[in-house]
Design a protein around this motif. Structure first.
Motif, PDB file in Angstrom:
ATOM      1  N   THR A   5       0.808  -1.212   0.000  1.00  0.00           N
ATOM      2  CA  THR A   5       0.000   0.000   0.000  1.00  0.00           C
ATOM      3  C   THR A   5       0.841   1.260   0.000  1.00  0.00           C
ATOM      4  O   THR A   5       0.346   2.329  -0.322  1.00  0.00           O
ATOM      5  N   GLY A   6       2.104   1.154   0.337  1.00  0.00           N
ATOM      6  CA  GLY A   6       2.968   2.319   0.378  1.00  0.00           C
ATOM      7  C   GLY A   6       3.685   2.552  -0.939  1.00  0.00           C
ATOM      8  O   GLY A   6       3.396   3.505  -1.656  1.00  0.00           O
ATOM      9  N   TYR A   7       4.620   1.689  -1.281  1.00  0.00           N
ATOM     10  CA  TYR A   7       5.461   1.909  -2.450  1.00  0.00           C
ATOM     11  C   TYR A   7       4.658   2.051  -3.738  1.00  0.00           C
ATOM     12  O   TYR A   7       4.969   2.868  -4.586  1.00  0.00           O
ATOM     13  N   LEU A   8       3.654   1.229  -3.906  1.00  0.00           N
ATOM     14  CA  LEU A   8       2.824   1.318  -5.107  1.00  0.00           C
ATOM     15  C   LEU A   8       1.558   2.129  -4.864  1.00  0.00           C
ATOM     16  O   LEU A   8       1.144   2.911  -5.713  1.00  0.00           O
ATOM     17  N   GLY A   9       0.943   1.934  -3.723  1.00  0.00           N
ATOM     18  CA  GLY A   9      -0.343   2.550  -3.442  1.00  0.00           C
ATOM     19  C   GLY A   9      -0.302   4.063  -3.354  1.00  0.00           C
ATOM     20  O   GLY A   9      -1.195   4.738  -3.877  1.00  0.00           O
ATOM     21  N   PHE A  10       0.721   4.616  -2.719  1.00  0.00           N
ATOM     22  CA  PHE A  10       0.782   6.077  -2.562  1.00  0.00           C
ATOM     23  C   PHE A  10       0.882   6.799  -3.911  1.00  0.00           C
ATOM     24  O   PHE A  10       0.106   7.716  -4.177  1.00  0.00           O
ATOM     25  N   PRO A  11       1.828   6.410  -4.788  1.00  0.00           N
ATOM     26  CA  PRO A  11       1.905   7.130  -6.058  1.00  0.00           C
ATOM     27  C   PRO A  11       0.661   6.941  -6.934  1.00  0.00           C
ATOM     28  O   PRO A  11       0.229   7.877  -7.598  1.00  0.00           O
ATOM     29  N   ILE A  12       0.080   5.757  -6.901  1.00  0.00           N
ATOM     30  CA  ILE A  12      -1.122   5.527  -7.702  1.00  0.00           C
ATOM     31  C   ILE A  12      -2.291   6.327  -7.138  1.00  0.00           C
ATOM     32  O   ILE A  12      -3.042   6.951  -7.887  1.00  0.00           O
ATOM     33  N   VAL A  63      -3.835  11.535  -0.578  1.00  0.00           N
ATOM     34  CA  VAL A  63      -2.792  10.558  -0.254  1.00  0.00           C
ATOM     35  C   VAL A  63      -2.788  10.258   1.244  1.00  0.00           C
ATOM     36  O   VAL A  63      -2.485   9.141   1.663  1.00  0.00           O
ATOM     37  N   ILE A  64      -3.157  11.221   2.065  1.00  0.00           N
ATOM     38  CA  ILE A  64      -3.184  11.010   3.521  1.00  0.00           C
ATOM     39  C   ILE A  64      -4.091   9.840   3.885  1.00  0.00           C
ATOM     40  O   ILE A  64      -3.814   9.091   4.827  1.00  0.00           O
ATOM     41  N   LYS A  65      -5.163   9.651   3.137  1.00  0.00           N
ATOM     42  CA  LYS A  65      -6.053   8.509   3.389  1.00  0.00           C
ATOM     43  C   LYS A  65      -5.320   7.202   3.127  1.00  0.00           C
ATOM     44  O   LYS A  65      -5.472   6.230   3.875  1.00  0.00           O
ATOM     45  N   ALA A  66      -4.527   7.186   2.081  1.00  0.00           N
ATOM     46  CA  ALA A  66      -3.745   5.991   1.767  1.00  0.00           C
ATOM     47  C   ALA A  66      -2.684   5.743   2.840  1.00  0.00           C
ATOM     48  O   ALA A  66      -2.424   4.599   3.222  1.00  0.00           O
ATOM     49  N   VAL A  67      -2.091   6.817   3.358  1.00  0.00           N
ATOM     50  CA  VAL A  67      -1.069   6.688   4.405  1.00  0.00           C
ATOM     51  C   VAL A  67      -1.680   6.062   5.661  1.00  0.00           C
ATOM     52  O   VAL A  67      -1.113   5.134   6.248  1.00  0.00           O
ATOM     53  N   PHE A  68      -2.858   6.547   6.052  1.00  0.00           N
ATOM     54  CA  PHE A  68      -3.492   5.979   7.238  1.00  0.00           C
ATOM     55  C   PHE A  68      -3.914   4.535   7.008  1.00  0.00           C
ATOM     56  O   PHE A  68      -3.802   3.700   7.899  1.00  0.00           O
ATOM     57  N   TYR A  69      -4.390   4.214   5.817  1.00  0.00           N
ATOM     58  CA  TYR A  69      -4.729   2.822   5.506  1.00  0.00           C
ATOM     59  C   TYR A  69      -3.485   1.963   5.651  1.00  0.00           C
ATOM     60  O   TYR A  69      -3.517   0.894   6.252  1.00  0.00           O
ATOM     61  N   ASP A  70      -2.388   2.432   5.086  1.00  0.00           N
ATOM     62  CA  ASP A  70      -1.136   1.685   5.130  1.00  0.00           C
ATOM     63  C   ASP A  70      -0.656   1.486   6.561  1.00  0.00           C
ATOM     64  O   ASP A  70      -0.410   0.365   6.988  1.00  0.00           O
ATOM     65  N   LEU A  81      -3.903 -16.906  -3.932  1.00  0.00           N
ATOM     66  CA  LEU A  81      -3.364 -15.721  -3.270  1.00  0.00           C
ATOM     67  C   LEU A  81      -3.615 -14.469  -4.113  1.00  0.00           C
ATOM     68  O   LEU A  81      -4.064 -13.442  -3.607  1.00  0.00           O
ATOM     69  N   ILE A  82      -3.341 -14.570  -5.402  1.00  0.00           N
ATOM     70  CA  ILE A  82      -3.564 -13.428  -6.302  1.00  0.00           C
ATOM     71  C   ILE A  82      -5.045 -13.084  -6.358  1.00  0.00           C
ATOM     72  O   ILE A  82      -5.422 -11.911  -6.304  1.00  0.00           O
ATOM     73  N   LEU A  83      -5.888 -14.098  -6.432  1.00  0.00           N
ATOM     74  CA  LEU A  83      -7.335 -13.876  -6.475  1.00  0.00           C
ATOM     75  C   LEU A  83      -7.807 -13.133  -5.223  1.00  0.00           C
ATOM     76  O   LEU A  83      -8.522 -12.145  -5.313  1.00  0.00           O
ATOM     77  N   VAL A  84      -7.388 -13.612  -4.068  1.00  0.00           N
ATOM     78  CA  VAL A  84      -7.795 -12.984  -2.806  1.00  0.00           C
ATOM     79  C   VAL A  84      -7.243 -11.566  -2.704  1.00  0.00           C
ATOM     80  O   VAL A  84      -7.966 -10.614  -2.421  1.00  0.00           O
ATOM     81  N   LYS A  85      -5.939 -11.419  -2.951  1.00  0.00           N
ATOM     82  CA  LYS A  85      -5.286 -10.127  -2.733  1.00  0.00           C
ATOM     83  C   LYS A  85      -5.744  -9.049  -3.704  1.00  0.00           C
ATOM     84  O   LYS A  85      -6.001  -7.922  -3.316  1.00  0.00           O
ATOM     85  N   LEU A  86      -5.848  -9.388  -4.969  1.00  0.00           N
ATOM     86  CA  LEU A  86      -6.132  -8.363  -5.966  1.00  0.00           C
ATOM     87  C   LEU A  86      -7.616  -8.143  -6.237  1.00  0.00           C
ATOM     88  O   LEU A  86      -7.990  -7.085  -6.733  1.00  0.00           O
ATOM     89  N   GLY A  99      -6.409  -3.560  -2.883  1.00  0.00           N
ATOM     90  CA  GLY A  99      -6.038  -4.393  -4.017  1.00  0.00           C
ATOM     91  C   GLY A  99      -4.566  -4.368  -4.376  1.00  0.00           C
ATOM     92  O   GLY A  99      -4.163  -4.960  -5.372  1.00  0.00           O
ATOM     93  N   MET A 100      -3.759  -3.717  -3.581  1.00  0.00           N
ATOM     94  CA  MET A 100      -2.325  -3.667  -3.885  1.00  0.00           C
ATOM     95  C   MET A 100      -1.699  -5.044  -3.686  1.00  0.00           C
ATOM     96  O   MET A 100      -2.101  -5.797  -2.796  1.00  0.00           O
ATOM     97  N   PRO A 101      -0.707  -5.395  -4.510  1.00  0.00           N
ATOM     98  CA  PRO A 101      -0.048  -6.699  -4.356  1.00  0.00           C
ATOM     99  C   PRO A 101       0.718  -6.784  -3.048  1.00  0.00           C
ATOM    100  O   PRO A 101       0.913  -5.776  -2.367  1.00  0.00           O
ATOM    101  N   SER A 102       1.160  -7.963  -2.709  1.00  0.00           N
ATOM    102  CA  SER A 102       1.867  -8.189  -1.446  1.00  0.00           C
ATOM    103  C   SER A 102       3.099  -7.308  -1.335  1.00  0.00           C
ATOM    104  O   SER A 102       3.784  -7.033  -2.319  1.00  0.00           O
TER     105      SER A 102
END
Length: 168
Positions: free
Chosen positions: A3-10, A20-27, A121-126, A155-158
């Motif tokens: 959720t950080g490395y990929l999630g924040f920029p997306i 982005v602050i919402k994503a930071v708190f989720y992370d 795993l991919i099905l569950v995670k994504l 939905g971010m990957p592992s």
């Protein structure tokens, strides 16, 4: 998830910098706490190493969490331009370095043994993660942008931290 490395920029590109602050708190309150509690417990239980993991120490010394705490403490403090430029430079290098590190540890020949597990795993995670967020929004009223950020993050990957735990 990652959720950080990929999630924040997306999240920034789709929903804007202000969200982005919402994503930071989720992370930090979702993923990080889960990884350093349940994730470490699973790694200890099913891992091959006999090393004892100190969950609280791992959580309290996790660099992104320390950075968030420092940001709270320094809120309102004007940081020098050279410092901000250096941080921006390092942040731009993070994703390529993470991808390179991940590539060095992968053994594609072994993936065939775990086709079904990887597929599940991919099905569950994504797919299941975002679907659960969207379905739960029927019970909790959320603004559309917040729901979008949460579904994206779910939905971010592992995360690479899972690999680090696995190697330990």
């Amino acid at each position: 998830g990652n959720t950080g490395y990929l999630g924040f920029p997306i999240a920034r590109e789709i929903f804007g910098q202000a969200n982005v602050i919402k994503a930071v708190f989720y992370d930090h309150l979702g993923s990080v706490v889960f990884i350093f509690t349940i994730g470490l417990l699973v790694a200890e239980t099913y891992g091959e190493s006999d090393a004892k993991v100190h969950r609280l120490k791992e959580l309290l010394t996790f660099p992104p969490l320390l950075a968030m705490l420092a940001a709270f403490l320094l809120r309102g403090v004007a940081l020098p331009a050279f410092f901000l430029a250096g941080v921006r430079y390092l942040s731009n290098a993070t994703i390529p370095l993470v991808m390179f590190s991940l590539g060095l540890t992968l053994e594609p020949g072994k993936a065939g043994k775990y086709k079904l597990a990887l597929f599940l795993l991919i099905l569950v995670k994504l797919f299941l993660g975002p679907a659960l967020v969207i379905m739960s929004s029927k019970f909790v009223s959320l603004p559309p942008v917040t729901l979008g950020v949460l579904a994206l993050e779910a939905g971010m990957p592992s995360a690479l931290i899972c690999l680090v735990f696995g190697l330990r």
